[in-house]
Design a protein around this motif. Structure first.
Motif, mmCIF file in Angstrom:
data_model
loop_
_atom_site.group_PDB
_atom_site.id
_atom_site.type_symbol
_atom_site.label_atom_id
_atom_site.label_comp_id
_atom_site.label_asym_id
_atom_site.label_seq_id
_atom_site.Cartn_x
_atom_site.Cartn_y
_atom_site.Cartn_z
ATOM 1 N N TYR A 10 0.862 -1.174 0.000
ATOM 2 C CA TYR A 10 0.000 0.000 0.000
ATOM 3 C C TYR A 10 0.900 1.226 0.000
ATOM 4 O O TYR A 10 1.858 1.299 0.779
ATOM 5 N N GLY A 11 0.636 2.162 -0.882
ATOM 6 C CA GLY A 11 1.534 3.302 -0.980
ATOM 7 C C GLY A 11 0.831 4.617 -1.224
ATOM 8 O O GLY A 11 -0.328 4.673 -1.642
ATOM 9 N N LEU A 12 1.594 5.659 -0.936
ATOM 10 C CA LEU A 12 1.124 7.013 -1.141
ATOM 11 C C LEU A 12 2.288 7.819 -1.688
ATOM 12 O O LEU A 12 3.408 7.724 -1.183
ATOM 13 N N ALA A 13 2.032 8.588 -2.746
ATOM 14 C CA ALA A 13 3.072 9.414 -3.355
ATOM 15 C C ALA A 13 2.665 10.876 -3.296
ATOM 16 O O ALA A 13 1.480 11.201 -3.338
ATOM 17 N N TYR A 14 3.674 11.712 -3.179
ATOM 18 C CA TYR A 14 3.454 13.153 -3.086
ATOM 19 C C TYR A 14 4.278 13.847 -4.153
ATOM 20 O O TYR A 14 5.468 13.592 -4.280
ATOM 21 N N GLU A 15 3.653 14.727 -4.905
ATOM 22 C CA GLU A 15 4.387 15.582 -5.843
ATOM 23 C C GLU A 15 4.225 17.018 -5.366
ATOM 24 O O GLU A 15 3.112 17.499 -5.177
ATOM 25 N N ILE A 16 5.347 17.673 -5.154
ATOM 26 C CA ILE A 16 5.347 19.044 -4.663
ATOM 27 C C ILE A 16 5.960 19.925 -5.743
ATOM 28 O O ILE A 16 7.113 19.727 -6.127
ATOM 29 N N LYS A 17 5.186 20.859 -6.244
ATOM 30 C CA LYS A 17 5.667 21.735 -7.313
ATOM 31 C C LYS A 17 6.208 23.025 -6.708
ATOM 32 O O LYS A 17 5.699 23.504 -5.706
ATOM 33 N N GLY A 18 7.226 23.537 -7.322
ATOM 34 C CA GLY A 18 7.835 24.771 -6.840
ATOM 35 C C GLY A 18 9.286 24.544 -6.474
ATOM 36 O O GLY A 18 9.832 23.455 -6.620
ATOM 37 N N ASN A 19 9.912 25.579 -5.988
ATOM 38 C CA ASN A 19 11.333 25.531 -5.641
ATOM 39 C C ASN A 19 11.506 24.930 -4.247
ATOM 40 O O ASN A 19 11.753 25.619 -3.271
ATOM 41 N N THR A 20 11.347 23.614 -4.166
ATOM 42 C CA THR A 20 11.478 22.896 -2.911
ATOM 43 C C THR A 20 12.649 21.931 -2.979
ATOM 44 O O THR A 20 13.097 21.552 -4.057
ATOM 45 N N ALA A 21 13.127 21.507 -1.825
ATOM 46 C CA ALA A 21 14.245 20.560 -1.778
ATOM 47 C C ALA A 21 13.829 19.192 -2.307
ATOM 48 O O ALA A 21 14.634 18.471 -2.893
ATOM 49 N N CYS A 22 12.580 18.816 -2.117
ATOM 50 C CA CYS A 22 12.082 17.515 -2.556
ATOM 51 C C CYS A 22 10.811 17.723 -3.369
ATOM 52 O O CYS A 22 9.817 18.212 -2.847
ATOM 53 N N ASN A 23 10.847 17.325 -4.629
ATOM 54 C CA ASN A 23 9.680 17.503 -5.495
ATOM 55 C C ASN A 23 8.813 16.256 -5.604
ATOM 56 O O ASN A 23 7.690 16.322 -6.095
ATOM 57 N N PHE A 35 7.879 -0.897 6.256
ATOM 58 C CA PHE A 35 7.714 0.487 5.816
ATOM 59 C C PHE A 35 8.905 0.836 4.944
ATOM 60 O O PHE A 35 10.044 0.519 5.269
ATOM 61 N N PHE A 36 8.646 1.479 3.810
ATOM 62 C CA PHE A 36 9.701 1.875 2.886
ATOM 63 C C PHE A 36 9.344 3.259 2.359
ATOM 64 O O PHE A 36 8.199 3.515 2.021
ATOM 65 N N SER A 37 10.336 4.143 2.305
ATOM 66 C CA SER A 37 10.059 5.479 1.783
ATOM 67 C C SER A 37 11.195 5.928 0.879
ATOM 68 O O SER A 37 12.318 5.428 0.965
ATOM 69 N N GLY A 38 10.874 6.853 0.010
ATOM 70 C CA GLY A 38 11.873 7.394 -0.897
ATOM 71 C C GLY A 38 11.559 8.824 -1.263
ATOM 72 O O GLY A 38 10.403 9.265 -1.170
ATOM 73 N N GLN A 39 12.600 9.553 -1.655
ATOM 74 C CA GLN A 39 12.451 10.945 -2.058
ATOM 75 C C GLN A 39 13.326 11.204 -3.277
ATOM 76 O O GLN A 39 14.399 10.628 -3.413
ATOM 77 N N LEU A 40 12.856 12.092 -4.117
ATOM 78 C CA LEU A 40 13.644 12.550 -5.252
ATOM 79 C C LEU A 40 14.297 13.873 -4.852
ATOM 80 O O LEU A 40 13.619 14.869 -4.656
ATOM 81 N N LEU A 41 15.607 13.830 -4.698
ATOM 82 C CA LEU A 41 16.372 15.014 -4.305
ATOM 83 C C LEU A 41 17.460 15.276 -5.334
ATOM 84 O O LEU A 41 18.070 14.350 -5.855
ATOM 85 N N PHE A 42 17.703 16.535 -5.623
ATOM 86 C CA PHE A 42 18.791 16.931 -6.506
ATOM 87 C C PHE A 42 19.827 17.681 -5.677
ATOM 88 O O PHE A 42 19.477 18.485 -4.819
ATOM 89 N N GLN A 43 21.069 17.411 -5.931
ATOM 90 C CA GLN A 43 22.140 18.067 -5.189
ATOM 91 C C GLN A 43 22.501 19.390 -5.873
ATOM 92 O O GLN A 43 23.601 19.578 -6.390
ATOM 93 N N THR A 44 21.543 20.286 -5.875
ATOM 94 C CA THR A 44 21.709 21.593 -6.495
ATOM 95 C C THR A 44 20.681 22.554 -5.910
ATOM 96 O O THR A 44 19.741 22.133 -5.232
ATOM 97 N N HIS A 45 20.830 23.815 -6.182
ATOM 98 C CA HIS A 45 19.856 24.812 -5.741
ATOM 99 C C HIS A 45 18.519 24.520 -6.423
ATOM 100 O O HIS A 45 18.472 24.339 -7.637
#
Length: 73
Positions: A10-23, A35-45
């Motif tokens: 069972y899962g839930l995904a979040y998409e956050i638009k804008g200039n955030t650290a995690c989109n 329990f397993f979780s993941g995030q899409l992070l970029f190593q940049t501004h």
């Protein structure tokens, strides 16, 4: 929202638009002990306009991972 009752994923995904650290972030559970979780992070501004094409591309891969996820004991 993802539900696969036959393998208890069972899962839930979040998409956050804008200039955030995690989109994009997600969590998966079997609702009892795993329990397993993941995030899409970029190593940049964070600059959503510039990162948007990459986010869309990687989001498809993450959704494939989520839809094919299985627990192992």
């Amino acid at each position: 929202f993802w539900v696969n009752d036959s393998i208890k994923v069972y899962g839930l995904a979040y998409e956050i638009k804008g200039n955030t650290a995690c989109n994009f972030a997600f969590t998966l559970t079997d609702s009892t002990k795993h329990f397993f979780s993941g995030q899409l992070l970029f190593q940049t501004h964070p600059n959503y306009d510039s990162l948007s094409p990459s986010i869309k591309f990687i989001k498809k891969d993450i959704e494939m991972i989520i839809s094919s996820f299985q627990w192992t004991n």
